[in-house]
Design a protein around this motif. Structure first.
Motif, PDB file in Angstrom:
ATOM      1  N   GLU A  52       1.779  29.534   3.231  1.00 32.32           N
ATOM      2  CA  GLU A  52       0.415  29.204   2.852  1.00 32.32           C
ATOM      3  C   GLU A  52       0.446  28.356   1.589  1.00 32.32           C
ATOM      4  OE1 GLU A  52      -2.193  32.545   2.527  1.00 32.32           O
ATOM      5  OE2 GLU A  52      -1.979  33.048   4.652  1.00 32.32           O
ATOM      6  N   TRP A  78      -1.996  25.409  -0.965  1.00 32.05           N
ATOM      7  CA  TRP A  78      -3.280  24.808  -1.311  1.00 32.05           C
ATOM      8  C   TRP A  78      -3.039  23.952  -2.535  1.00 32.05           C
ATOM      9  CZ3 TRP A  78      -7.507  27.584  -4.500  1.00 32.05           C
ATOM     10  CH2 TRP A  78      -8.612  26.733  -4.671  1.00 32.05           C
ATOM     11  N   ALA A 117      -4.749  22.259  -4.876  1.00 30.43           N
ATOM     12  CA  ALA A 117      -6.070  22.068  -5.469  1.00 30.43           C
ATOM     13  C   ALA A 117      -6.085  20.914  -6.456  1.00 30.43           C
ATOM     14  CB  ALA A 117      -6.507  23.355  -6.169  1.00 30.43           C
ATOM     15  N   ARG A 162      -6.906  26.371   7.035  1.00 30.45           N
ATOM     16  CA  ARG A 162      -7.424  27.728   6.839  1.00 30.45           C
ATOM     17  C   ARG A 162      -8.937  27.760   6.647  1.00 30.45           C
ATOM     18  NH1 ARG A 162      -3.148  28.407   3.144  1.00 30.45           N
ATOM     19  NH2 ARG A 162      -4.587  29.087   1.522  1.00 30.45           N
ATOM     20  N   GLU A 163      -9.546  26.649   6.324  1.00 35.31           N
ATOM     21  CA  GLU A 163     -10.995  26.637   6.127  1.00 35.31           C
ATOM     22  C   GLU A 163     -11.752  26.461   7.434  1.00 35.31           C
ATOM     23  OE1 GLU A 163     -11.582  23.739   3.045  1.00 35.31           O
ATOM     24  OE2 GLU A 163     -10.611  25.021   1.561  1.00 35.31           O
ATOM     25  N   HIS A 177      -7.852  18.416  -0.538  1.00 37.04           N
ATOM     26  CA  HIS A 177      -7.296  19.621  -1.166  1.00 37.04           C
ATOM     27  C   HIS A 177      -7.380  20.811  -0.205  1.00 37.04           C
ATOM     28  CE1 HIS A 177      -7.103  17.292  -4.825  1.00 37.04           C
ATOM     29  NE2 HIS A 177      -8.363  16.977  -4.662  1.00 37.04           N
ATOM     30  N   ASP A 178      -7.020  20.527   1.038  1.00 35.21           N
ATOM     31  CA  ASP A 178      -7.154  21.492   2.119  1.00 35.21           C
ATOM     32  C   ASP A 178      -6.257  22.717   1.942  1.00 35.21           C
ATOM     33  OD1 ASP A 178      -8.611  19.479   4.156  1.00 35.21           O
ATOM     34  OD2 ASP A 178      -6.916  18.462   3.220  1.00 35.21           O
ATOM     35  N   LYS A 179      -6.822  23.891   2.126  1.00 27.12           N
ATOM     36  CA  LYS A 179      -6.036  25.120   2.189  1.00 27.12           C
ATOM     37  C   LYS A 179      -5.381  25.128   3.567  1.00 27.12           C
ATOM     38  CE  LYS A 179      -8.979  27.746  -0.914  1.00 27.12           C
ATOM     39  NZ  LYS A 179      -9.826  28.930  -1.084  1.00 27.12           N
ATOM     40  N   HIS A 180      -4.062  25.255   3.585  1.00 26.14           N
ATOM     41  CA  HIS A 180      -3.365  25.122   4.857  1.00 26.14           C
ATOM     42  C   HIS A 180      -2.176  26.062   4.959  1.00 26.14           C
ATOM     43  CE1 HIS A 180      -1.269  22.504   2.063  1.00 26.14           C
ATOM     44  NE2 HIS A 180      -0.215  22.487   2.880  1.00 26.14           N
ATOM     45  N   THR A 181      -1.760  26.296   6.184  1.00 20.51           N
ATOM     46  CA  THR A 181      -0.597  27.108   6.479  1.00 20.51           C
ATOM     47  C   THR A 181       0.288  26.324   7.431  1.00 20.51           C
ATOM     48  OG1 THR A 181      -1.862  29.158   6.255  1.00 20.51           O
ATOM     49  CG2 THR A 181       0.209  29.291   7.488  1.00 20.51           C
ATOM     50  N   ASP A 189      -2.211  31.744  -4.898  1.00 18.93           N
ATOM     51  CA  ASP A 189      -3.012  31.055  -3.894  1.00 18.93           C
ATOM     52  C   ASP A 189      -2.269  29.892  -3.250  1.00 18.93           C
ATOM     53  OD1 ASP A 189      -5.382  32.617  -4.218  1.00 18.93           O
ATOM     54  OD2 ASP A 189      -5.774  31.550  -6.082  1.00 18.93           O
ATOM     55  N   VAL A 235      -1.130  27.336  -5.013  1.00 21.61           N
ATOM     56  CA  VAL A 235      -1.523  26.144  -5.767  1.00 21.61           C
ATOM     57  C   VAL A 235      -0.451  25.779  -6.795  1.00 21.61           C
ATOM     58  CG1 VAL A 235      -3.230  25.228  -7.408  1.00 21.61           C
ATOM     59  CG2 VAL A 235      -3.969  26.694  -5.535  1.00 21.61           C
TER      60      VAL A 235
END
Length: 130
Positions: free
Chosen positions: A49, A51, A53, A71-72, A90-94, A120, A122
């Protein structure tokens, strides 16, 4: 001009090894060129995971298979050789690595090499002089 072979990075400060990935950094912030460039291995059977940011990352997969998950939104994308993905929001991704995945990564602003993923996923925003 700078010319370097990936083997020259092995065991140096530019060779960062983590449980699920290994990143060898060819170009970092101290080069003063406005981006950093890394060769990254995501280990088979792992899930990472992340992110960014504080950074934009562009990734080009040239070996291996897996899945990228936003993830969003829940969207899933197949990763295989020839796939590029740009984390421009700034995508939250896995990343789920089915096999070892090798990819070339570019960061803007450039990373310094001293960043550590927080809880997180980041990277903090560091500068070459900080």
């Amino acid at each position: 001009m700078k010319v370097i072979h990936i083997d020259e990075l092995d065991g140096t400060a530019n060779d960062v090894d983590h449980d699920t990935w290994r990143s060898r950094r060819f170009v970092l912030a101290d080069a003063g060129v406005g981006f950093s460039f890394h060769d990254t291995l995501l280990r088979a059977g792992t899930e990472t995971e992340m992110w960014y940011a504080n950074h934009i990352e562009c990734v080009y997969v040239y070996q291996g298979t897996g899945t990228l998950v936003n993830r969003e939104t829940g969207e899933e994308f197949e990763l295989k050789p020839g796939t590029m993905y740009l984390l421009d929001k700034h995508d939250k991704h896995t990343v789920r690595a089915e096999t070892d995945i090798r990819c070339a990564c570019v960061f803007n602003p450039p990373v310094t090499g001293r960043e550590v993923h927080d809880e997180d996923g980041v990277y903090p925003l560091l500068t070459a002089s900080a």
